[in-house]
Design an enzyme around this catalytic site. Structure first.
Site, PDB file in Angstrom:
ATOM      1  N   HIS A 174       1.078  -1.183  -0.093  1.00  0.00           N
ATOM      2  CA  HIS A 174      -0.379  -0.003  -0.534  1.00  0.00           C
ATOM      3  C   HIS A 174       0.785   0.948   0.160  1.00  0.00           C
ATOM      4  O   HIS A 174       0.495   2.499  -0.056  1.00  0.00           O
ATOM      5  CB  HIS A 174      -1.276   0.006   1.240  1.00  0.00           C
ATOM      6  CG  HIS A 174      -1.997  -0.954   0.783  1.00  0.00           C
ATOM      7  ND1 HIS A 174      -2.315  -2.152   0.893  1.00  0.00           N
ATOM      8  CD2 HIS A 174      -3.292  -0.675   0.007  1.00  0.00           C
ATOM      9  CE1 HIS A 174      -3.594  -2.703   0.648  1.00  0.00           C
ATOM     10  NE2 HIS A 174      -4.128  -1.895  -0.150  1.00  0.00           N
TER      11      HIS A 174
ATOM     12  N   ARG B 212     -11.379   3.520  -2.747  1.00  0.00           N
ATOM     13  CA  ARG B 212     -10.728   2.500  -1.414  1.00  0.00           C
ATOM     14  C   ARG B 212     -11.023   3.214  -0.070  1.00  0.00           C
ATOM     15  O   ARG B 212     -10.729   3.956   0.369  1.00  0.00           O
ATOM     16  CB  ARG B 212      -8.782   2.595  -1.665  1.00  0.00           C
ATOM     17  CG  ARG B 212      -8.668   1.993  -2.452  1.00  0.00           C
ATOM     18  CD  ARG B 212      -6.856   1.097  -2.606  1.00  0.00           C
ATOM     19  NE  ARG B 212      -6.505   0.146  -3.222  1.00  0.00           N
ATOM     20  CZ  ARG B 212      -5.919   0.393  -4.852  1.00  0.00           C
ATOM     21  NH1 ARG B 212      -5.814   1.484  -5.034  1.00  0.00           N
ATOM     22  NH2 ARG B 212      -5.374  -0.601  -5.432  1.00  0.00           N
TER      23      ARG B 212
ATOM     24  N   GLU C 279     -10.417 -11.016  -7.708  1.00  0.00           N
ATOM     25  CA  GLU C 279      -9.588 -10.764  -6.354  1.00  0.00           C
ATOM     26  C   GLU C 279      -8.585 -12.881  -6.359  1.00  0.00           C
ATOM     27  O   GLU C 279      -7.473 -12.968  -5.567  1.00  0.00           O
ATOM     28  CB  GLU C 279      -8.882 -10.631  -5.737  1.00  0.00           C
ATOM     29  CG  GLU C 279      -9.770  -8.702  -6.050  1.00  0.00           C
ATOM     30  CD  GLU C 279      -9.852  -7.793  -4.605  1.00  0.00           C
ATOM     31  OE1 GLU C 279      -8.893  -7.281  -3.995  1.00  0.00           O
ATOM     32  OE2 GLU C 279     -10.935  -8.262  -3.800  1.00  0.00           O
TER      33      GLU C 279
ATOM     34  N   ASP D 240      -4.260  -8.475  -5.910  1.00  0.00           N
ATOM     35  CA  ASP D 240      -4.681  -9.817  -4.775  1.00  0.00           C
ATOM     36  C   ASP D 240      -4.462 -11.153  -5.783  1.00  0.00           C
ATOM     37  O   ASP D 240      -4.268 -12.428  -4.990  1.00  0.00           O
ATOM     38  CB  ASP D 240      -5.612  -9.337  -4.586  1.00  0.00           C
ATOM     39  CG  ASP D 240      -5.363  -8.573  -3.099  1.00  0.00           C
ATOM     40  OD1 ASP D 240      -4.253  -8.796  -2.147  1.00  0.00           O
ATOM     41  OD2 ASP D 240      -6.264  -7.743  -2.530  1.00  0.00           O
TER      42      ASP D 240
ATOM     43  N   ARG E  85       1.896 -10.349  -0.865  1.00  0.00           N
ATOM     44  CA  ARG E  85       1.793  -9.163  -1.875  1.00  0.00           C
ATOM     45  C   ARG E  85       3.314  -8.161  -0.755  1.00  0.00           C
ATOM     46  O   ARG E  85       3.430  -7.512  -1.591  1.00  0.00           O
ATOM     47  CB  ARG E  85       0.894  -8.826  -2.049  1.00  0.00           C
ATOM     48  CG  ARG E  85       0.619  -7.679  -0.992  1.00  0.00           C
ATOM     49  CD  ARG E  85      -1.214  -7.324  -1.348  1.00  0.00           C
ATOM     50  NE  ARG E  85      -1.379  -6.251  -2.246  1.00  0.00           N
ATOM     51  CZ  ARG E  85      -2.640  -5.761  -2.490  1.00  0.00           C
ATOM     52  NH1 ARG E  85      -3.538  -5.934  -2.257  1.00  0.00           N
ATOM     53  NH2 ARG E  85      -2.437  -4.118  -3.006  1.00  0.00           N
TER      54      ARG E  85
ATOM     55  N   CYS F 261      -8.877  -2.305 -12.033  1.00  0.00           N
ATOM     56  CA  CYS F 261      -8.462  -2.180 -11.071  1.00  0.00           C
ATOM     57  C   CYS F 261      -7.056  -2.207 -10.634  1.00  0.00           C
ATOM     58  O   CYS F 261      -6.944  -0.981  -9.895  1.00  0.00           O
ATOM     59  CB  CYS F 261      -9.874  -1.252  -9.847  1.00  0.00           C
ATOM     60  SG  CYS F 261      -9.971  -2.952  -8.803  1.00  0.00           S
TER      61      CYS F 261
HETATM   62  C1  PEP Z   1      -6.308  -5.430  -5.537  1.00  0.00           C
HETATM   63  O1  PEP Z   1      -6.378  -6.489  -5.738  1.00  0.00           O
HETATM   64  O2  PEP Z   1      -5.851  -4.965  -6.986  1.00  0.00           O
HETATM   65  C2  PEP Z   1      -6.975  -4.553  -5.869  1.00  0.00           C
HETATM   66  C3  PEP Z   1      -6.901  -3.430  -6.281  1.00  0.00           C
HETATM   67  O3  PEP Z   1      -7.220  -3.738  -4.245  1.00  0.00           O
HETATM   68  P1  PEP Z   1      -6.629  -3.464  -3.238  1.00  0.00           P
HETATM   69  O4  PEP Z   1      -5.153  -3.273  -3.802  1.00  0.00           O
HETATM   70  O5  PEP Z   1      -7.202  -2.995  -2.902  1.00  0.00           O
HETATM   71  O6  PEP Z   1      -6.197  -5.217  -2.727  1.00  0.00           O
HETATM   72 MG    MG Z   2      -7.258  -6.248  -3.416  1.00  0.00          MG
END
Ligand code: PEP
Ligand code: MG
Length: 665
Positions: free
Chosen positions: A304, A406, A532, A556, A566, A602
């Site tokens: 993040h 988000r 995901e 994800d 990740r 996304c």
């Molecule tokens: C993803 O998992 O690609 C996503 C867009 O959600 P986040 O990165 O917020 O987990």
């Molecule tokens: Mg995600």
């Protein structure tokens, strides 16, 4: 755990932010005043009893607003100690109401957008090393005691200035980081430990004594169940290093790396910040005017911190490893070529030329940003922006709307859940910043690497495989209902899509839809889910029946397909969204959705212009990228022949590796 005493009472934590560092410091101060051994137990969570004279122990109770505490004491002044603490609790621990943590409905951040060019060059601002204590000359006990006091005072002055400046230029939520750090500096227990160590000669020098005391506090935090509280160890290390720097007389990059951000004072010059790992607070706090890029030693591009930095347009390179970077040396990187250089022979001229070239391309892309992305053969691809703040939305030039809001980032600093009204206000502001174009609001996506302060979770052995996203709310649906209520209200005024994260089964979709239906959503509110989890992609036809859209979270999906955490840099090399296994799942989703269900992507794959073309070739006609990339992706798509892209995309599905896919892009 310590034994409870014989005088005791129960109180309820009434202050908004619970017993966080500042009120916890008050409790400690009072407890220490009496000739009594005082303990606290959090009856709501069952945690404790802990020594009320220790800030770190009190903070580790994780006592939130509404929790019941038992105050117990033994010793000659047990009764008066309990009565005094009980009175303090009745006064809300003298914690002044504050706005800290309120998501702001208006863009306020100065200098928020960086270049967004994935390339940066400048002097290194190194914030990744332990403070070097080797040259420190210790004096006698009195000298060391005085130096320790002076070091703490200097740190206090710096932190006070940082807090005030940050409150002015960034916001109250970020500024509150420094309140907690100031409370730690004033912790009597910590000071006692330091002075005792100096006097008794255990750790005779002031830096050694200070470091040992703060390392012990950090270890306490790291041992906590609640991930939000665990992350506070970082604040402790930040205070530790600030005082150590004051003691050894070095200026350092710590302000910028510790979430201090703008106004740090120590770093008026621009430069490239070098950090070990990039957390979201640091990424949100750095001054994009001065920090022209961030080089991260750890690998991994979907954490993040990296996402936040990129969404602010700050170039980031990850995985630079252990390369030696002297502070102030010219460094540069091109994240697209995965190149990082220290002290280049040409002084960085070549990379500066790349900066200029990309800036030119970006200028051209920006000039056309508002035009739709129509491919050479006449297909329109919608390019949306991912947003985590109102400012992100305001910065998203040319976006056709937002494909991912988000919400857990929007309200991530809150210690108390936002009300329906507060959420409505922020969602409205995001829609307005995007000129009333469609916004896709994702319901709370917490768990894994996304702790939410106001919704502490139990420790899980495998958080990424545990209660994440929609799963969290099966046991406690109230917070989700509040959020859906806010979404419905905004959807009555402006185009809105609601999206549920981390869906695995059709039963979950049915449950989420029933929760929504119970609120009588307005006509026109579109409903979708994120894809995901590989299981969701594999059974897309049944899962997506009756929905308006699905949106692939490639971050994800990659994590779960390749079994790579990740956030774990050790395995980041395996986690590539262009892995043909991931692409096959995306292909399956595109082909498997029932008629009329839109497919979007996304995840961060959509922010890479080459990957965006490949996704379009697979048949994805809605992409949501980090804001600064939107114009560039649109420009690339306008030069794309979709039939040709489809041929390449089909070939990539059969390739042996992500490297092979990349090579043909
Ligand atoms: C993803 O998992 O690609 C996503 C867009 O959600 P986040 O990165 O917020 O987990
Ligand atoms: Mg995600």
């Amino acid at each position: 755990m310590v034994a409870e005493g014989d005088s005791s009472t129960e109180v309820v934590v009434s202050n908004e932010h619970g017993l966080h560092a500042r009120p916890a410091a008050k409790v400690v101060g009072v407890a220490q005043r009496f000739d009594a051994k005082v303990t606290l137990t959090n009856l709501t969570t069952g945690k404790g009893p802990v020594d009320a004279g220790s800030l770190s122990m009190v903070a580790t109770l994780n006592a939130q607003q509404g929790h019941r505490l038992r105050i117990s004491a033994s010793g000659p002044e047990a009764d008066v100690a309990v009565a005094t603490l009980s009175a303090l609790a009745d006064r809300g621990f003298d914690d002044l109401p504050s706005e800290a943590g309120t998501a702001d409905a208006t863009p306020v951040r100065a200098g928020r957008s960086g270049s967004g060019l994935d390339v940066a060059v400048g002097p290194a601002i190194v914030a990744d090393q332990d403070v070097d204590l080797s040259g420190y000359q210790a004096g006698d006990v009195d000298v060391e005691r005085q130096r320790a006091k002076d070091g703490m005072r200097v740190a206090e002055e710096q932190l006070t200035a940082l807090r005030d400046e940050t409150a002015k230029t960034v916001g109250a939520a970020e500024a509150s980081i420094f309140d907690a750090q100031l409370a730690l500096l004033g912790d009597v227990m910590v000071q006692d430990a330091v002075f005792r160590a100096i006097t008794q000669g255990e750790d005779k020098s002031a830096p050694d004594a200070w470091k040992a005391a703060l390392d012990a506090v950090a270890a306490d935090f790291e041992g906590l169940d609640d991930p939000y509280q665990r992350e506070r160890a970082q604040d402790v290390r930040s205070v530790r290093d600030r005082v150590l720097r004051a003691l050894v007389g070095t200026a350092a990059g710590g302000d910028l790396a510790a979430g201090g951000g703008p106004g740090g004072g120590d770093h008026a010059a621009a430069g490239v910040l070098v950090v070990r790992e990039l957390d979201a607070a640091t990424a949100a706090g750095v001054d994009a005017e001065r920090i022209v890029g961030i080089a991260v030693r750890a690998a991994g591009t979907t954490g993040h911190g990296v996402i936040v930095a990129r969404s602010r347009g700050i170039p980031v390179i990850t995985g630079i490893g252990d390369v030696v970077v002297p502070a102030g040396a010219v460094v540069g990187f091109d994240a697209r070529a995965h190149e990082f250089v220290v002290g280049p022979a040409d002084g960085g001229e070549r990379l500066r030329a790349v900066v200029r070239g990309r800036a030119g391309e970006r200028e051209a892309a920006l000039a056309e940003a508002e035009r739709p992305a129509v491919t050479l053969d006449g297909t329109t691809i919608a390019v949306f922006a991912n947003v985590g703040s109102v400012q992100d939305a305001a910065d998203a030039r040319g976006a056709d709307g937002s494909g991912l809001v988000r919400t857990e980032v929007l309200f991530g600093e809150r210690r108390v859940a936002p009300t329906v009204e507060e959420q409505v206000e922020v969602f409205r502001a995001i829609a307005a910043a995007l000129h009333g174009k469609s916004i896709t609001i994702r319901t709370w996506d917490i768990g894994g690497d996304k702790p939410l302060a106001f919704l502490p979770q139990e420790r899980e052995a495998n958080p990424f495989l545990g209660e994440r996203g929609i799963r969290v709310f099966r046991r406690r649906p109230e917070l989700l209902r509040d959020q859906l209520t806010a979404i419905c209200r905004v959807a009555a005024e402006t185009p809105v899509q609601v999206m549920f994260p981390m869906v695995t089964t059709a039963e979950e979709v049915a449950w989420a839809r029933a929760e929504l239906a119970a609120l009588k959503p307005p006509e026109g509110l579109k409903v979708g889910i994120m894809i995901e989890v590989p299981a969701a992609a594999l059974r897309i036809t049944t899962l997506a029946a009756g929905l308006d859209f699905v949106s692939i979270g490639s971050n994800d999906l990659t994590q779960y397909t390749t079994a790579t955490d990740r956030g774990n840099s050790a395995v980041a090399g395996l986690a590539d969204g262009l892995d043909p296994a991931v692409l096959q799942l995306i292909d399956r989703v595109v082909r498997g959705v029932p008629d009329g269900v839109e497919v979007a992507v996304c995840g961060d794959l959509a922010s890479d212009p080459d990957a965006a073309v490949l996704l379009a070739g697979l048949g994805v006609h809605e992409l949501s990228a980090v804001g600064p990339q939107v114009p560039v992706i649109k420009a690339r798509l306008r030069q794309t022949d979709l039939a040709e892209a489809a041929t390449h995309a089909a070939a990539s599905l059969a390739m042996p590796s992500a490297t092979a896919v990349r090579a043909q892009l």
